[in-house]
Enzyme design. Structure first.
Site, PDB file in Angstrom:
ATOM      1  N   SER A 131      -3.885  -5.455  12.850  1.00 39.05           N
ATOM      2  CA  SER A 131      -2.654  -4.738  13.215  1.00 39.05           C
ATOM      3  C   SER A 131      -2.226  -3.904  12.020  1.00 39.05           C
ATOM      4  O   SER A 131      -2.696  -4.128  10.903  1.00 39.05           O
ATOM      5  CB  SER A 131      -1.536  -5.735  13.531  1.00 39.05           C
ATOM      6  OG  SER A 131      -1.051  -6.315  12.327  1.00 39.05           O
ATOM      7  N   ASP A 132      -1.317  -2.960  12.216  1.00 39.72           N
ATOM      8  CA  ASP A 132      -0.693  -2.351  11.051  1.00 39.72           C
ATOM      9  C   ASP A 132       0.349  -3.350  10.517  1.00 39.72           C
ATOM     10  O   ASP A 132       0.641  -4.379  11.135  1.00 39.72           O
ATOM     11  CB  ASP A 132      -0.090  -0.979  11.368  1.00 39.72           C
ATOM     12  CG  ASP A 132       0.006  -0.124  10.106  1.00 39.72           C
ATOM     13  OD1 ASP A 132      -0.082  -0.685   8.996  1.00 39.72           O
ATOM     14  OD2 ASP A 132       0.165   1.106  10.215  1.00 39.72           O
ATOM     15  N   TYR A 133       0.907  -3.021   9.365  1.00 41.89           N
ATOM     16  CA  TYR A 133       1.773  -3.911   8.581  1.00 41.89           C
ATOM     17  C   TYR A 133       2.957  -4.437   9.397  1.00 41.89           C
ATOM     18  O   TYR A 133       3.868  -3.685   9.730  1.00 41.89           O
ATOM     19  CB  TYR A 133       2.290  -3.106   7.397  1.00 41.89           C
ATOM     20  CG  TYR A 133       2.614  -3.878   6.155  1.00 41.89           C
ATOM     21  CD1 TYR A 133       1.709  -3.948   5.102  1.00 41.89           C
ATOM     22  CD2 TYR A 133       3.851  -4.503   6.009  1.00 41.89           C
ATOM     23  CE1 TYR A 133       2.013  -4.628   3.941  1.00 41.89           C
ATOM     24  CE2 TYR A 133       4.153  -5.182   4.845  1.00 41.89           C
ATOM     25  CZ  TYR A 133       3.227  -5.244   3.812  1.00 41.89           C
ATOM     26  OH  TYR A 133       3.539  -5.915   2.662  1.00 41.89           O
ATOM     27  N   ARG A 134       2.918  -5.699   9.747  1.00 41.92           N
ATOM     28  CA  ARG A 134       3.966  -6.371  10.543  1.00 41.92           C
ATOM     29  C   ARG A 134       4.129  -5.778  11.938  1.00 41.92           C
ATOM     30  O   ARG A 134       5.148  -5.994  12.608  1.00 41.92           O
ATOM     31  CB  ARG A 134       5.343  -6.294   9.870  1.00 41.92           C
ATOM     32  CG  ARG A 134       5.494  -7.210   8.719  1.00 41.92           C
ATOM     33  CD  ARG A 134       6.980  -7.582   8.509  1.00 41.92           C
ATOM     34  NE  ARG A 134       7.104  -8.273   7.256  1.00 41.92           N
ATOM     35  CZ  ARG A 134       7.445  -7.672   6.107  1.00 41.92           C
ATOM     36  NH1 ARG A 134       7.773  -6.404   6.102  1.00 41.92           N
ATOM     37  NH2 ARG A 134       7.495  -8.360   4.996  1.00 41.92           N
ATOM     38  N   ALA A 135       3.133  -5.003  12.388  1.00 45.07           N
ATOM     39  CA  ALA A 135       3.294  -4.336  13.688  1.00 45.07           C
ATOM     40  C   ALA A 135       3.370  -5.351  14.824  1.00 45.07           C
ATOM     41  O   ALA A 135       3.934  -5.058  15.876  1.00 45.07           O
ATOM     42  CB  ALA A 135       2.147  -3.356  13.923  1.00 45.07           C
TER      43      ALA A 135
END
Ligand code: BGC
Length: 741
Positions: free
Chosen positions: A282-286
């Site tokens: 995932s992207d950062y904390r997505a």
């Protein structure tokens, strides 16, 4: 001991005489049979040291080092030094139950220690091989730090310079961006991921992150599937086809579903249709951001949506580790799904050779040899030179005869303005600034004055600049945006030159001295309101570690500029988004498209007062020499579907300087089952011609080049007439035609 048993398992696989695929399968199967559910979910969890605190099964707070020791982390991103990386790896292999090595990721997107030009700049070189090489050299440096995974290439198409992340991509055109994205994957990963100087690539941000509403980062993206397939998908697809080992989801929602929980994107398209068999992060904390998107009630719900969509690794949110076991126990996520995702990650570690030797990257000796090599610095200077675009020249450049140069502007001594965003391992003291580049090339002839700050006047600055210009033969102003204004979370509502810089420019112009502007920026700018005050305009972008030398190479005439724009430069903010490959509409405007008060150009698709056309179109770029295109010939004027089309043209350097240029071929499908762009790039060739030299270039258009997402949603060709243009920008006039029968 643990490490020895992993190596023995690895060797047993090899000596068993199986095919490489089977060896890997067997190894991973054996390993997974020893893993607990929590350890498997741990592999699917990535943390950054600063954020690595998660809630454990009993509600306790656990930090990264503890998690590494208990085998609850598959990957760590953003460690800062080779020593930290080595230490964490040692902790993982020596202190965790199974000793599974960690994957270390970082954003090495345009260089590691040696910084290459920002990606948008490099794309303007149209030199796909040089871009591949720069990725290879970046991987060489990064791997020596212990990094085995880069979050690059960014494959997001965008025609919106308000969006700061245009600096990380390859511009507005899918055909060019597809080739660049694939080349970057080849550069990072090389022929063999097990080679300790190659690293895994990551195709991001899947998908359509480059089309946020109003250019505001993270904003919603909504478009038809057809538009997505025709305009946005090609670079992701090309990078995946080039063998990218991983992919990253985007922050945005897409058709009302956030990408990290979007089964259509991650399963139907990515896995089933495109056949991707690597792993997705995932992207950062997505993952937990799906709560704010409003599709998940809490972190557990978010983890469920992401796991259901087959998102293999959670970057930083911690939701997998906190809730994954419960989701399995409650029967919401089948354990075999966890096995599949964990397996994808372990397979990547196997391919990298991490089980054989977790310390195969890095080491002090290798690091010392790998960074700042002469070859890397030379390539950085070369590609910086090739990335710069000469946008205007009333004959002032090159400057070789100038005696005294007044070098003016806020970015003269700024390493940051040379580097742009995503440069975690940069060294300012190794970065060649503009004043250093000029002083080295024009010794004793340069008088440096700041004039103003990027966004503020400095007391007496304009007067000092005017005095310096009056005492010089030429004024060279370095204007634009600072490096930190490009990249993530850097959206802007105006891309005009800041007022203080406009004022400085006008005052210097009023001295009557020739004015050269060198533009540092990470995005296209709207320059119509100032262009008359500029006699020569060189777009330098954020050109990297060797930027100052590369600028001086061109300004001095030691080399001719050869870059060509990969994003249109608007006249003013109101034209944004602006792209060359737009649709025609049912009421296209005549000529440049401009309705002035009283004009009869009414009920046409145009603006009042401002032409439709950009200030500088896609593909545009001047040179110190002149190239003439002629003898355009379609050698296959009528072909059947499935047959290639061959087009030939002659290019001649009629000027007095040896130089490179970029020949570009554009097509238009005249009548199709869906509306098609007025022009589309379908071929290009970067060539170098000596003064007086001619070269015949042949382009071969494949059936795929003529295909698109038809009315029936199939990617295929249609019969009909096509126009073709060849020249050195997207407004090329040399025209021919062919028919597909
Ligand atoms: C960015 C990604 C990047 C990731 C890790 C995110 O904020 O959107 O492009 O790879 O951080 O640094």
């Amino acid at each position: 001991m643990r490490r020895i048993s992993l190596v023995i398992m690895f060797l047993v696989g090899i000596l068993g005489g199986c095919t490489p695929r089977t060896e890997a399968d067997k190894f991973v199967d054996d390993l997974m049979s020893q893993m607990t559910l929590r350890e498997k979910i741990g592999q699917m969890s990535q943390f950054a040291p600063s954020t690595g605190v998660v809630t454990g099964p009993q509600g306790e707070q656990i930090d990264v080092r503890t998690m590494v020791k208990s085998g609850e982390i598959g990957s760590i991103l953003n460690l800062k030094t080779p020593q930290e990386i080595e230490e964490m790896q040692r902790l993982a292999v020596d202190s965790s139950r199974l000793g599974i090595p960690i994957l270390f990721g970082h954003d090495i997107i345009h260089g590691c220690k040696v910084i290459f030009p920002i990606n948008l700049a490099s794309s303007c070189s149209w030199n796909v091989e040089a871009i591949r090489k720069s990725a290879e050299l970046a991987a060489y440096e990064a791997s020596a730090m212990g990094i085995s995974w880069t979050f690059s290439p960014m494959c997001d198409i965008s025609a919106d310079p308000r969006w700061g992340r245009v600096s990380e991509g390859s511009g507005e055109d899918p055909f060019l961006a597809a080739r660049i994205s694939a080349a970057m994957v080849e550069g990072y990963q090389g022929a063999d991921l097990a080679d300790s100087s190659t690293i895994m690539a990551c195709v991001k941000h899947f998908a359509a992150y480059g089309a946020p509403e109003a250019g505001r980062d993270y904003n919603t993206v909504d478009m038809s599937e057809r538009m997505f397939r025709d305009r946005y998908l090609p670079p992701y697809k090309a990078a995946l086809e080039a063998g990218a080992a991983t992919a990253m989801t985007s922050f945005n929602d897409f058709d009302a579903l956030p990408a990290s929980g979007n089964e259509w994107l991650l399963k139907t398209l990515l896995r089933d249709e495109l056949g991707f068999d690597g792993f997705v992060v995932s992207d950062y904390r997505a993952v937990t951001e799906m709560i704010k998107h409003g599709v998940a009630a809490d972190a557990k719900d978010a983890a469920f949506l992401a796991m259901r969509a087959c998102l293999d690794m959670d970057m930083v949110s911690g939701s997998y580790l906190s809730h994954g076991e419960a989701l399995v126990k409650e029967g919401l996520i089948p354990e075999k799904e966890i096995d599949r995702m964990c397996r994808n990650i372990l397979m990547a570690k196997y391919r990298l050779g991490l089980f054989e030797d977790p310390f195969r990257y890095g080491g002090a000796e290798r690091y010392a040899e790998a960074i700042y090599r002469d070859e890397t610095l030379d390539v950085a200077r070369e590609i910086a030179r090739e990335s710069m675009v000469l946008l205007k020249n009333d004959g002032v450049l090159p400057l070789d005869d100038a005696k005294e140069i007044a070098l003016i502007g806020p970015f003269l001594s700024s390493p940051r303005a040379m580097l742009g965003s995503w440069t975690a391992f940069r060294d300012y003291d190794r970065t060649v600034t503009v004043d250093e580049g000029f002083k080295a090339r024009f010794p004793g002839r340069v008088h440096v004055v700041k004039g103003c700050e990027a966004f503020a006047e400095v007391s007496g600055g304009v007067n000092e600049a005017v005095r310096a210009a009056k005492n010089a033969d030429v004024a060279v102003l370095v204007l634009g945006f600072p490096g930190e204004l490009s990249g993530e979370a850097a959206s802007m509502t105006t891309v005009e030159l800041p007022e203080c810089q406009k004022k400085l420019l006008a005052a210097v112009k009023a001295t009557g001295k020739p004015v050269v502007v060198i533009l540092t920026t990470g995005r296209p700018m709207a320059l119509e309101s100032v262009i008359d005050n500029i006699d020569a305009l060189l777009l330098a972008w954020h050109p990297g570690t060797m930027g100052g030398h590369a600028i001086a190479d061109l300004v001095s005439g030691d080399y001719s500029p050869s870059g060509h724009l990969t994003m249109s430069f608007p006249r003013c903010d109101g034209q944004i988004p602006i792209r060359y490959n737009h649709k025609n509409t049912g009421r296209p405007a005549d000529g440049i498209g401009l309705r002035t008060p009283g004009s009869r150009k009414i009920y046409q698709s145009c603006y009042l007062m401002t032409p439709n056309s950009p200030l500088y179109p896609f593909g545009y770029g001047l040179s110190y020499t002149e190239f003439v295109y002629d003898s355009l010939e379609v050698m296959t004027p009528a072909v059947h579907q499935g047959e290639p089309v061959r087009v030939r043209v002659r290019v001649t350097n009629v000027g007095s300087m040896d130089a490179a240029t970029v020949a570009q071929l554009y097509l238009r499908d005249m009548v199709a089952s869906t509306t098609r762009p007025v022009r589309e790039l379908k071929g290009f060739r970067r060539i170098f011609l000596k003064s007086g030299e001619s070269q015949e270039i042949e382009f071969t258009l494949t059936p795929d080049d003529l295909s698109f997402c038809r009315a029936d949603m199939k990617f295929a060709q249609e019969s009909g007439d096509f126009k073709v243009w060849v020249g050195d920008n997207s407004d090329a006039l040399l025209e021919s035609a062919f028919t597909v029968l």
